[in-house]
Design a protein around this motif. Structure first.
Motif, PDB file in Angstrom:
ATOM      1  N   VAL A 130       0.837  -1.200   0.000  1.00 47.69           N
ATOM      2  CA  VAL A 130       0.000   0.000   0.000  1.00 47.69           C
ATOM      3  C   VAL A 130       0.876   1.256   0.000  1.00 47.69           C
ATOM      4  CG1 VAL A 130      -1.910   1.186   1.139  1.00 47.69           C
ATOM      5  CG2 VAL A 130      -1.687  -1.311   1.351  1.00 47.69           C
ATOM      6  N   PHE A 131       0.607   2.162  -0.948  1.00 45.39           N
ATOM      7  CA  PHE A 131       1.367   3.398  -1.099  1.00 45.39           C
ATOM      8  C   PHE A 131       0.433   4.585  -0.922  1.00 45.39           C
ATOM      9  CE2 PHE A 131       3.330   0.077  -3.519  1.00 45.39           C
ATOM     10  CZ  PHE A 131       4.689   0.237  -3.349  1.00 45.39           C
ATOM     11  N   GLY A 132       0.930   5.638  -0.274  1.00 45.30           N
ATOM     12  CA  GLY A 132       0.099   6.799   0.018  1.00 45.30           C
ATOM     13  C   GLY A 132       0.185   7.899  -1.012  1.00 45.30           C
ATOM     14  N   ASN A 133      -0.446   8.996  -0.696  1.00 44.63           N
ATOM     15  CA  ASN A 133      -0.458  10.193  -1.524  1.00 44.63           C
ATOM     16  C   ASN A 133       0.950  10.759  -1.684  1.00 44.63           C
ATOM     17  OD1 ASN A 133      -0.540  13.419  -1.226  1.00 44.63           O
ATOM     18  ND2 ASN A 133      -2.216  12.759  -2.539  1.00 44.63           N
ATOM     19  N   GLU A 134       1.216  11.355  -2.845  1.00 42.04           N
ATOM     20  CA  GLU A 134       2.551  11.868  -3.146  1.00 42.04           C
ATOM     21  C   GLU A 134       3.063  12.849  -2.099  1.00 42.04           C
ATOM     22  OE1 GLU A 134       0.482  11.423  -7.242  1.00 42.04           O
ATOM     23  OE2 GLU A 134      -0.069  11.811  -5.165  1.00 42.04           O
ATOM     24  N   ARG A 135       2.178  13.701  -1.568  1.00 42.90           N
ATOM     25  CA  ARG A 135       2.615  14.739  -0.613  1.00 42.90           C
ATOM     26  C   ARG A 135       2.452  14.322   0.839  1.00 42.90           C
ATOM     27  NH1 ARG A 135      -0.028  20.341  -1.485  1.00 42.90           N
ATOM     28  NH2 ARG A 135       1.405  20.778   0.246  1.00 42.90           N
ATOM     29  N   PHE A 136       1.382  13.627   1.136  1.00 42.38           N
ATOM     30  CA  PHE A 136       1.035  13.385   2.544  1.00 42.38           C
ATOM     31  C   PHE A 136       1.289  11.950   3.000  1.00 42.38           C
ATOM     32  CE2 PHE A 136      -1.947  16.623   0.835  1.00 42.38           C
ATOM     33  CZ  PHE A 136      -1.404  17.722   1.486  1.00 42.38           C
ATOM     34  N   GLY A 137       1.595  11.057   2.075  1.00 44.29           N
ATOM     35  CA  GLY A 137       1.823   9.669   2.457  1.00 44.29           C
ATOM     36  C   GLY A 137       0.548   8.982   2.898  1.00 44.29           C
ATOM     37  N   LEU A 138       0.706   8.017   3.771  1.00 47.72           N
ATOM     38  CA  LEU A 138      -0.435   7.245   4.267  1.00 47.72           C
ATOM     39  C   LEU A 138      -0.901   7.768   5.617  1.00 47.72           C
ATOM     40  CD1 LEU A 138       0.715   3.601   3.412  1.00 47.72           C
ATOM     41  CD2 LEU A 138      -1.264   4.781   2.427  1.00 47.72           C
ATOM     42  N   PRO A 139      -2.216   7.898   5.816  1.00 44.71           N
ATOM     43  CA  PRO A 139      -2.712   8.290   7.136  1.00 44.71           C
ATOM     44  C   PRO A 139      -2.526   7.166   8.141  1.00 44.71           C
ATOM     45  CG  PRO A 139      -4.534   7.784   5.654  1.00 44.71           C
ATOM     46  CD  PRO A 139      -3.300   7.754   4.821  1.00 44.71           C
ATOM     47  N   ASN A 140      -2.460   7.513   9.404  1.00 48.03           N
ATOM     48  CA  ASN A 140      -2.220   6.528  10.465  1.00 48.03           C
ATOM     49  C   ASN A 140      -3.263   5.419  10.475  1.00 48.03           C
ATOM     50  OD1 ASN A 140       0.084   7.766  11.416  1.00 48.03           O
ATOM     51  ND2 ASN A 140      -1.012   9.036  12.893  1.00 48.03           N
ATOM     52  N   GLU A 141      -4.508   5.763  10.181  1.00 50.62           N
ATOM     53  CA  GLU A 141      -5.563   4.748  10.252  1.00 50.62           C
ATOM     54  C   GLU A 141      -5.382   3.652   9.211  1.00 50.62           C
ATOM     55  OE1 GLU A 141      -7.432   8.505   8.331  1.00 50.62           O
ATOM     56  OE2 GLU A 141      -6.058   7.985   9.980  1.00 50.62           O
ATOM     57  N   ILE A 142      -4.734   3.966   8.097  1.00 54.21           N
ATOM     58  CA  ILE A 142      -4.456   2.932   7.100  1.00 54.21           C
ATOM     59  C   ILE A 142      -3.216   2.141   7.504  1.00 54.21           C
ATOM     60  CG2 ILE A 142      -3.689   2.526   4.731  1.00 54.21           C
ATOM     61  CD1 ILE A 142      -5.617   4.615   3.784  1.00 54.21           C
ATOM     62  N   VAL A 143      -2.179   2.834   7.971  1.00 52.06           N
ATOM     63  CA  VAL A 143      -0.962   2.149   8.425  1.00 52.06           C
ATOM     64  C   VAL A 143      -1.300   1.122   9.499  1.00 52.06           C
ATOM     65  CG1 VAL A 143       1.248   2.450   9.611  1.00 52.06           C
ATOM     66  CG2 VAL A 143       0.573   4.038   7.802  1.00 52.06           C
TER      67      VAL A 143
END
Length: 257
Positions: free
Chosen positions: A123-136
């Motif tokens: 799973v990869f996050g948004n280019e600027r903000f990465g992954l939110p904690n709830e997904i991690v």
């Protein structure tokens, strides 16, 4: 959840998930990256543009991986993206205090190959903000790419490429496909090589490069040199042809005198 058969290759049980991707070009480049490494399953969670996979920029950056784009699923939540998966790895450059265990891309790839019951997602996050904690926190492990600590920022598609490459290498190892490029002929036999050495020695004596009465270590050194080359039959024939031509020219010169 679905449990894949134990003989299912990793290429058919590893999913790449992009969360809230902003640039269609990054989606296209990701499609190219995973296809390069033999993977096909791409899922997009709430991309910025609903038709991101079909936009001109995505198609251009896919550079021939349009089939991956066309088959990509677009879903509204990480729960939908992880359907049928029993293992998930979050990729992030930012380590969290309360995160899953942190492992390297290579360690992940090795585990996925060894545990063939895993139907996994990276799973990869948004280019600027990465992954939110709830997904991690929904993931089993956190992947941190060991880049240069002074400049560890990777483009989204670059990060995907690293993970896809490590997964491929773990799955197939160092084997290479059979190809006609770099032709290799039949290995020469010991008898053929011994005959070549004898012929070559005659030629070197004939041109006074080798003193038959005081040979020192010339022939052993030449044998050592050629032993490192894994001589082929045709190569032995070429060397014997050179020796034959030297002897012929020497004999012709002797006849004139």
């Amino acid at each position: 959840m679905m449990q894949p058969q134990s003989d299912t290759p990793l290429f058919n049980r590893l999913r790449f998930i992009l969360v809230e991707t902003s640039r269609p070009g990054n989606i296209g480049a990701t499609a190219r990256a995973i296809k390069n490494m033999g993977f096909t399953e791409l899922v997009l969670v709430n991309p910025r543009f609903p038709d991101a996979a079909l936009q001109e920029e995505a198609v251009a950056f896919a550079s021939g991986a349009q089939d991956i784009l066309q088959s990509a699923r677009i879903v509204g939540s990480i729960e939908e993206a992880l359907i049928d998966c029993n293992f998930a790895a979050a990729v992030t450059a930012r380590l969290r205090e309360f995160s899953p265990p942190v492992i390297s891309p290579r360690a992940l790839a090795t585990r996925l190959v060894e545990e063939s019951n895993l139907h996994a997602a990276v799973v990869f996050g948004n280019e600027r903000f990465g992954l939110p904690n709830e997904i991690v926190e929904k993931c089993n492990v956190l992947i941190n790419i060991p880049a240069n600590p002074d400049y560890s920022s990777l483009n989204l598609a670059q990060a995907v490429q690293v993970l896809a490459y490590e997964a491929r290498m773990a799955a197939v190892g160092e084997t290479r496909a059979v190809t006609e490029i770099g032709f290799q002929g039949e290995a020469a036999s010991m008898a053929q090589i011994d005959g070549m050495y004898a012929h070559l020695e005659q030629a070197l004596v004939a041109i006074d490069f080798l003193d038959a009465n005081n040979p020192k270590k010339l022939m052993p050194r030449l044998k050592r040199l050629f032993s490192r080359t894994q001589l082929e039959t045709e190569e032995v024939n070429i060397l014997r042809g050179i020796a034959r031509q030297i002897l012929a020219q020497k004999n012709k010169g002797g006849d004139k005198n």
